[in-house]
Design an enzyme around this catalytic site. Structure first.
Site, PDB file in Angstrom:
ATOM      1  N   GLY A  68       0.771  -1.236   0.000  1.00 58.69           N
ATOM      2  CA  GLY A  68       0.000   0.000   0.000  1.00 58.69           C
ATOM      3  C   GLY A  68       0.802   1.285   0.000  1.00 58.69           C
ATOM      4  O   GLY A  68       0.345   2.305   0.520  1.00 58.69           O
ATOM      5  N   HIS A  83       0.063   1.250 -13.308  1.00 56.35           N
ATOM      6  CA  HIS A  83       0.843   0.103 -13.791  1.00 56.35           C
ATOM      7  C   HIS A  83       2.313   0.515 -13.842  1.00 56.35           C
ATOM      8  O   HIS A  83       2.643   1.593 -14.351  1.00 56.35           O
ATOM      9  CB  HIS A  83       0.361  -0.327 -15.181  1.00 56.35           C
ATOM     10  CG  HIS A  83       1.095  -1.541 -15.674  1.00 56.35           C
ATOM     11  ND1 HIS A  83       0.825  -2.801 -15.194  1.00 56.35           N
ATOM     12  CD2 HIS A  83       2.127  -1.669 -16.539  1.00 56.35           C
ATOM     13  CE1 HIS A  83       1.646  -3.665 -15.763  1.00 56.35           C
ATOM     14  NE2 HIS A  83       2.447  -3.010 -16.585  1.00 56.35           N
ATOM     15  N   GLU A 120       5.315   6.510  -9.791  1.00 50.17           N
ATOM     16  CA  GLU A 120       3.990   6.087  -9.307  1.00 50.17           C
ATOM     17  C   GLU A 120       3.400   7.006  -8.241  1.00 50.17           C
ATOM     18  O   GLU A 120       2.233   7.404  -8.335  1.00 50.17           O
ATOM     19  CB  GLU A 120       4.056   4.662  -8.743  1.00 50.17           C
ATOM     20  CG  GLU A 120       4.420   3.626  -9.773  1.00 50.17           C
ATOM     21  CD  GLU A 120       4.381   2.216  -9.224  1.00 50.17           C
ATOM     22  OE1 GLU A 120       3.490   1.886  -8.433  1.00 50.17           O
ATOM     23  OE2 GLU A 120       5.259   1.422  -9.593  1.00 50.17           O
ATOM     24  N   ARG A 155     -16.044 -17.828  -7.920  1.00 54.46           N
ATOM     25  CA  ARG A 155     -15.587 -16.501  -8.348  1.00 54.46           C
ATOM     26  C   ARG A 155     -16.779 -15.558  -8.565  1.00 54.46           C
ATOM     27  O   ARG A 155     -16.704 -14.361  -8.298  1.00 54.46           O
ATOM     28  CB  ARG A 155     -14.798 -16.659  -9.658  1.00 54.46           C
ATOM     29  CG  ARG A 155     -13.940 -15.481  -9.994  1.00 54.46           C
ATOM     30  CD  ARG A 155     -12.759 -15.399  -9.038  1.00 54.46           C
ATOM     31  NE  ARG A 155     -12.020 -14.163  -9.219  1.00 54.46           N
ATOM     32  CZ  ARG A 155     -10.890 -13.879  -8.584  1.00 54.46           C
ATOM     33  NH1 ARG A 155     -10.371 -14.728  -7.724  1.00 54.46           N
ATOM     34  NH2 ARG A 155     -10.278 -12.738  -8.798  1.00 54.46           N
ATOM     35  N   ASN A 200      -6.127   2.807 -12.877  1.00 57.82           N
ATOM     36  CA  ASN A 200      -5.145   1.832 -12.408  1.00 57.82           C
ATOM     37  C   ASN A 200      -3.737   2.401 -12.575  1.00 57.82           C
ATOM     38  O   ASN A 200      -3.467   3.115 -13.534  1.00 57.82           O
ATOM     39  CB  ASN A 200      -5.276   0.550 -13.256  1.00 57.82           C
ATOM     40  CG  ASN A 200      -4.273  -0.518 -12.869  1.00 57.82           C
ATOM     41  OD1 ASN A 200      -4.127  -0.841 -11.685  1.00 57.82           O
ATOM     42  ND2 ASN A 200      -3.580  -1.074 -13.850  1.00 57.82           N
TER      43      ASN A 200
HETATM   44  C1  GAR Z   1       2.913  -1.038  -7.584  1.00 55.40           C
HETATM   45  O1  GAR Z   1       4.216  -1.037  -8.113  1.00 55.40           O
HETATM   46  C2  GAR Z   1       1.902  -1.016  -8.692  1.00 55.40           C
HETATM   47  O2  GAR Z   1       2.302  -0.257  -9.798  1.00 55.40           O
HETATM   48  C3  GAR Z   1       1.811  -2.477  -9.040  1.00 55.40           C
HETATM   49  O3  GAR Z   1       1.815  -3.125  -7.788  1.00 55.40           O
HETATM   50  C4  GAR Z   1       2.607  -2.355  -6.866  1.00 55.40           C
HETATM   51  C5  GAR Z   1       1.815  -2.149  -5.588  1.00 55.40           C
HETATM   52  O4  GAR Z   1       2.616  -1.546  -4.597  1.00 55.40           O
HETATM   53  N1  GAR Z   1       0.633  -2.764  -9.802  1.00 55.40           N
HETATM   54  C6  GAR Z   1       0.622  -3.641 -10.817  1.00 55.40           C
HETATM   55  O5  GAR Z   1       1.576  -4.314 -11.144  1.00 55.40           O
HETATM   56  C7  GAR Z   1      -0.717  -3.757 -11.546  1.00 55.40           C
HETATM   57  N2  GAR Z   1      -0.585  -4.498 -12.752  1.00 55.40           N
HETATM   58  P1  GAR Z   1       1.984  -0.855  -3.295  1.00 55.40           P
HETATM   59  O6  GAR Z   1       1.035  -1.858  -2.654  1.00 55.40           O
HETATM   60  O7  GAR Z   1       3.171  -0.560  -2.415  1.00 55.40           O
HETATM   61  O8  GAR Z   1       1.277   0.395  -3.721  1.00 55.40           O
END
Ligand code: GAR
Length: 212
Positions: A17, A115, A186, A71, A113
């Protein structure tokens, strides 16, 4: 033009998170304008993201597929919980669950989202979390980055809202690169996208996101 009412934002998480934390901090300090975080949903029990939500005083709930026989039942429970929170915007902040089609239809252009790559590189089925950075290093690319996009029926195929490049450095491991992409890209572009929506500056026209 600013919306009259604060944007009601629901955040979906699966893990640590850190993106959720960036959103919480930037709502608190006013960088993200006109926004109320109404709920956090995790598909995994016991993850640190749920603790971050509780510490910030945000309602947090775990809805795990493992608690349901099928599901279909999980998807229904997820959609019911989402509907009950009455969100204007759903933010997938590291949510590693395939979004039910009924939810995509009900919240068209209202789900975003983050990514961890520059889409269309290193995205689609099987590219998530550390795997994205492993693939980028294996290919030997020199520039990586992150993308915020609207969610449609495909995997990482929706209209692109914001992207930010990040340089690969000699000796990078997937973990080091992941951390740099989070810090430099991010944690900035996801909050920025939310703020743009809260300020009423983002629309989708002819399948493309337009910022005004
Ligand atoms: C992040 O790097 C996000 O971009 C990635 O998961 C991580 C979550 O980190 N998401 C994906 O790969 C979606 N395809 P966080 O829980 O520390 O925010």
């Amino acid at each position: 033009m600013l919306r009259n009412e604060p944007l009601r934002v629901l955040v979906c998480v699966s893990g640590g998170g850190t993106n959720l934390q960036a959103i919480i901090d930037k709502v608190a300090d006013g960088t993200i304008k006109n926004t109320k975080l109404v709920k956090v949903i995790s598909n995994n029990p016991g993850v640190y993201a749920l603790e971050r939500a509780e510490k910030a005083g945000i309602e947090a709930e775990c809805i795990s597929p493992k608690s349901f026989a099928t599901r279909v039942e999980f998807n229904e429970a997820l959609l019911t919980a989402v509907d009950n929170a009455k969100p204007d915007l759903i933010v997938l902040a590291g949510f590693l669950v395939v979004i039910p089609e009924a939810m995509i239809q009900a919240y068209r252009n209202r789900i975003i989202n983050i990514h961890p790559s520059l889409i269309p590189a290193f995205c689609g089925t099987g590219y998530y979390g550390l795997k994205v950075h492993e693939a980028a290093l294996a290919r030997g690319v020199k520039v990586v980055g992150a993308t915020v996009h609207f969610v449609d029926e495909g995997t990482d195929t929706g209209p692109i809202i914001l992207q930010k490049p990040v340089m690969v450095e000699p000796g990078d491991t997937p973990e080091v690169l992941q951390r740099r992409v989070m810090e430099q890209a991010e944690w900035n572009i996801l909050p920025e996208a939310i703020s743009l929506i809260a300020e009423g500056r983002l629309t989708v026209e002819d399948g493309k996101a337009v910022i005004r």
